[in-house]
Design a protein around this motif. Structure first.
Motif, PDB file in Angstrom:
ATOM      1  N   ARG A   1      23.941  23.218 -70.802  1.00  0.00           N
ATOM      2  CA  ARG A   1      23.795  21.922 -71.480  1.00  0.00           C
ATOM      3  C   ARG A   1      25.094  21.120 -71.428  1.00  0.00           C
ATOM      4  NH1 ARG A   1      20.147  20.311 -75.276  1.00  0.00           N
ATOM      5  NH2 ARG A   1      19.386  22.447 -75.349  1.00  0.00           N
ATOM      6  N   TYR A   2      26.216  21.744 -71.757  1.00  0.00           N
ATOM      7  CA  TYR A   2      27.454  20.988 -71.886  1.00  0.00           C
ATOM      8  C   TYR A   2      28.291  20.958 -70.617  1.00  0.00           C
ATOM      9  CZ  TYR A   2      26.241  20.763 -76.758  1.00  0.00           C
ATOM     10  OH  TYR A   2      25.577  20.506 -77.916  1.00  0.00           O
ATOM     11  N   ALA A   3      28.199  21.967 -69.782  1.00  0.00           N
ATOM     12  CA  ALA A   3      29.001  21.973 -68.553  1.00  0.00           C
ATOM     13  C   ALA A   3      28.293  21.260 -67.409  1.00  0.00           C
ATOM     14  CB  ALA A   3      29.342  23.404 -68.158  1.00  0.00           C
ATOM     15  N   PHE A   4      26.974  21.391 -67.350  1.00  0.00           N
ATOM     16  CA  PHE A   4      26.231  20.841 -66.215  1.00  0.00           C
ATOM     17  C   PHE A   4      25.201  19.780 -66.607  1.00  0.00           C
ATOM     18  CE2 PHE A   4      27.368  25.253 -65.126  1.00  0.00           C
ATOM     19  CZ  PHE A   4      28.220  24.988 -64.061  1.00  0.00           C
ATOM     20  N   ALA A   5      25.086  19.479 -67.890  1.00  0.00           N
ATOM     21  CA  ALA A   5      24.120  18.494 -68.403  1.00  0.00           C
ATOM     22  C   ALA A   5      22.691  18.812 -67.955  1.00  0.00           C
ATOM     23  CB  ALA A   5      24.506  17.074 -67.986  1.00  0.00           C
ATOM     24  N   ALA A   6      22.378  20.104 -67.893  1.00  0.00           N
ATOM     25  CA  ALA A   6      21.042  20.538 -67.484  1.00  0.00           C
ATOM     26  C   ALA A   6      20.604  21.710 -68.380  1.00  0.00           C
ATOM     27  CB  ALA A   6      21.050  20.966 -66.024  1.00  0.00           C
ATOM     28  N   PRO A   7      20.132  21.423 -69.589  1.00  0.00           N
ATOM     29  CA  PRO A   7      19.748  22.521 -70.491  1.00  0.00           C
ATOM     30  C   PRO A   7      18.516  23.263 -69.988  1.00  0.00           C
ATOM     31  CG  PRO A   7      19.078  20.419 -71.393  1.00  0.00           C
ATOM     32  CD  PRO A   7      19.890  20.114 -70.164  1.00  0.00           C
ATOM     33  N   LEU A   8      18.387  24.483 -70.456  1.00  0.00           N
ATOM     34  CA  LEU A   8      17.210  25.286 -70.126  1.00  0.00           C
ATOM     35  C   LEU A   8      16.045  24.794 -70.984  1.00  0.00           C
ATOM     36  CD1 LEU A   8      18.883  28.803 -70.136  1.00  0.00           C
ATOM     37  CD2 LEU A   8      18.423  27.350 -68.159  1.00  0.00           C
ATOM     38  N   VAL A   9      15.013  24.287 -70.366  1.00  0.00           N
ATOM     39  CA  VAL A   9      13.897  23.718 -71.129  1.00  0.00           C
ATOM     40  C   VAL A   9      13.018  24.801 -71.747  1.00  0.00           C
ATOM     41  CG1 VAL A   9      13.859  21.579 -69.821  1.00  0.00           C
ATOM     42  CG2 VAL A   9      12.480  23.502 -69.054  1.00  0.00           C
ATOM     43  N   TRP A  10      13.073  25.998 -71.249  1.00  0.00           N
ATOM     44  CA  TRP A  10      12.207  27.078 -71.706  1.00  0.00           C
ATOM     45  C   TRP A  10      12.859  27.966 -72.755  1.00  0.00           C
ATOM     46  CZ3 TRP A  10      14.761  31.524 -70.767  1.00  0.00           C
ATOM     47  CH2 TRP A  10      15.699  31.513 -69.733  1.00  0.00           C
ATOM     48  N   SER A  11      14.151  27.806 -73.008  1.00  0.00           N
ATOM     49  CA  SER A  11      14.857  28.761 -73.866  1.00  0.00           C
ATOM     50  C   SER A  11      14.344  28.758 -75.305  1.00  0.00           C
ATOM     51  CB  SER A  11      16.359  28.491 -73.832  1.00  0.00           C
ATOM     52  OG  SER A  11      16.645  27.227 -74.394  1.00  0.00           O
ATOM     53  N   TYR A  12      14.106  27.573 -75.859  1.00  0.00           N
ATOM     54  CA  TYR A  12      13.643  27.496 -77.247  1.00  0.00           C
ATOM     55  C   TYR A  12      12.296  28.193 -77.426  1.00  0.00           C
ATOM     56  CZ  TYR A  12      12.394  25.557 -81.767  1.00  0.00           C
ATOM     57  OH  TYR A  12      12.024  25.423 -83.079  1.00  0.00           O
ATOM     58  N   ASP A  13      11.385  27.977 -76.493  1.00  0.00           N
ATOM     59  CA  ASP A  13      10.060  28.595 -76.588  1.00  0.00           C
ATOM     60  C   ASP A  13      10.119  30.107 -76.453  1.00  0.00           C
ATOM     61  OD1 ASP A  13       8.762  26.175 -76.960  1.00  0.00           O
ATOM     62  OD2 ASP A  13       8.528  25.845 -74.807  1.00  0.00           O
ATOM     63  N   VAL A  14      10.873  30.596 -75.493  1.00  0.00           N
ATOM     64  CA  VAL A  14      10.963  32.046 -75.282  1.00  0.00           C
ATOM     65  C   VAL A  14      11.602  32.728 -76.486  1.00  0.00           C
ATOM     66  CG1 VAL A  14      12.078  33.837 -73.892  1.00  0.00           C
ATOM     67  CG2 VAL A  14      10.959  31.924 -72.774  1.00  0.00           C
ATOM     68  N   ILE A  15      12.676  32.137 -76.986  1.00  0.00           N
ATOM     69  CA  ILE A  15      13.355  32.733 -78.137  1.00  0.00           C
ATOM     70  C   ILE A  15      12.472  32.653 -79.379  1.00  0.00           C
ATOM     71  CG2 ILE A  15      15.301  32.456 -79.719  1.00  0.00           C
ATOM     72  CD1 ILE A  15      16.968  31.605 -77.263  1.00  0.00           C
ATOM     73  N   GLY A  16      11.931  31.487 -79.661  1.00  0.00           N
ATOM     74  CA  GLY A  16      11.158  31.294 -80.886  1.00  0.00           C
ATOM     75  C   GLY A  16       9.815  31.997 -80.900  1.00  0.00           C
ATOM     76  N   LEU A  17       9.139  32.030 -79.766  1.00  0.00           N
ATOM     77  CA  LEU A  17       7.791  32.605 -79.734  1.00  0.00           C
ATOM     78  C   LEU A  17       7.769  34.111 -79.492  1.00  0.00           C
ATOM     79  CD1 LEU A  17       5.940  29.855 -77.673  1.00  0.00           C
ATOM     80  CD2 LEU A  17       5.809  30.274 -80.131  1.00  0.00           C
ATOM     81  N   TYR A  18       8.721  34.607 -78.718  1.00  0.00           N
ATOM     82  CA  TYR A  18       8.640  36.007 -78.303  1.00  0.00           C
ATOM     83  C   TYR A  18       9.786  36.870 -78.820  1.00  0.00           C
ATOM     84  CZ  TYR A  18       5.264  33.955 -75.150  1.00  0.00           C
ATOM     85  OH  TYR A  18       4.209  33.263 -74.649  1.00  0.00           O
ATOM     86  N   LEU A  19      11.008  36.444 -78.594  1.00  0.00           N
ATOM     87  CA  LEU A  19      12.136  37.336 -78.851  1.00  0.00           C
ATOM     88  C   LEU A  19      12.434  37.533 -80.330  1.00  0.00           C
ATOM     89  CD1 LEU A  19      14.488  36.277 -75.928  1.00  0.00           C
ATOM     90  CD2 LEU A  19      13.010  38.275 -76.085  1.00  0.00           C
ATOM     91  N   VAL A  20      12.341  36.484 -81.135  1.00  0.00           N
ATOM     92  CA  VAL A  20      12.611  36.637 -82.571  1.00  0.00           C
ATOM     93  C   VAL A  20      11.579  37.564 -83.217  1.00  0.00           C
ATOM     94  CG1 VAL A  20      12.711  35.409 -84.780  1.00  0.00           C
ATOM     95  CG2 VAL A  20      13.843  34.462 -82.788  1.00  0.00           C
TER      96      VAL A  20
END
Length: 94
Positions: free
Chosen positions: A47-66
């Motif tokens: 997000r901060y170094a390349f201005a290209a955040p991972l669009v899937w990270s929130y869903d994977v973390i919130g829906l599955y990993l937590v």
């Protein structure tokens, strides 16, 4: 029954089998926690170094990993009495 090191000793074969399953689930829970940390670090760098955040990270973390972290560690935590207990009404119960 507790061993000299404070570790719980299974009473029978079924308890020993469940203890092995709980240990495996705790290992999966720890791996999921490590995955959460790696994904978050990668997302911040992207997000901060390349201005290209991972669009899937929130869903994977919130829906599955937590959920994996919480529920896979739950039974082992209960076995070791690791949860917070509020004994407010205990003195009033006969």
């Amino acid at each position: 029954m507790a061993a000299p090191g404070g570790e719980q000793v299974p009473m029978n074969g079924l308890s020993a089998g469940l203890a092995r399953i709980e240990t495996a689930l705790v290992a999966v829970s720890a791996a999921a926690m490590a995955a959460i940390m790696c994904i978050v670090v990668l997302d911040v760098v992207m997000r901060y170094a390349f201005a290209a955040p991972l669009v899937w990270s929130y869903d994977v973390i919130g829906l599955y990993l937590v959920g994996t972290v919480f529920f896979f560690a739950l039974s082992d935590t209960m076995q070791h009495h690791g949860h917070i207990a509020l004994d407010v009404f205990l003195p009033y119960i006969p």
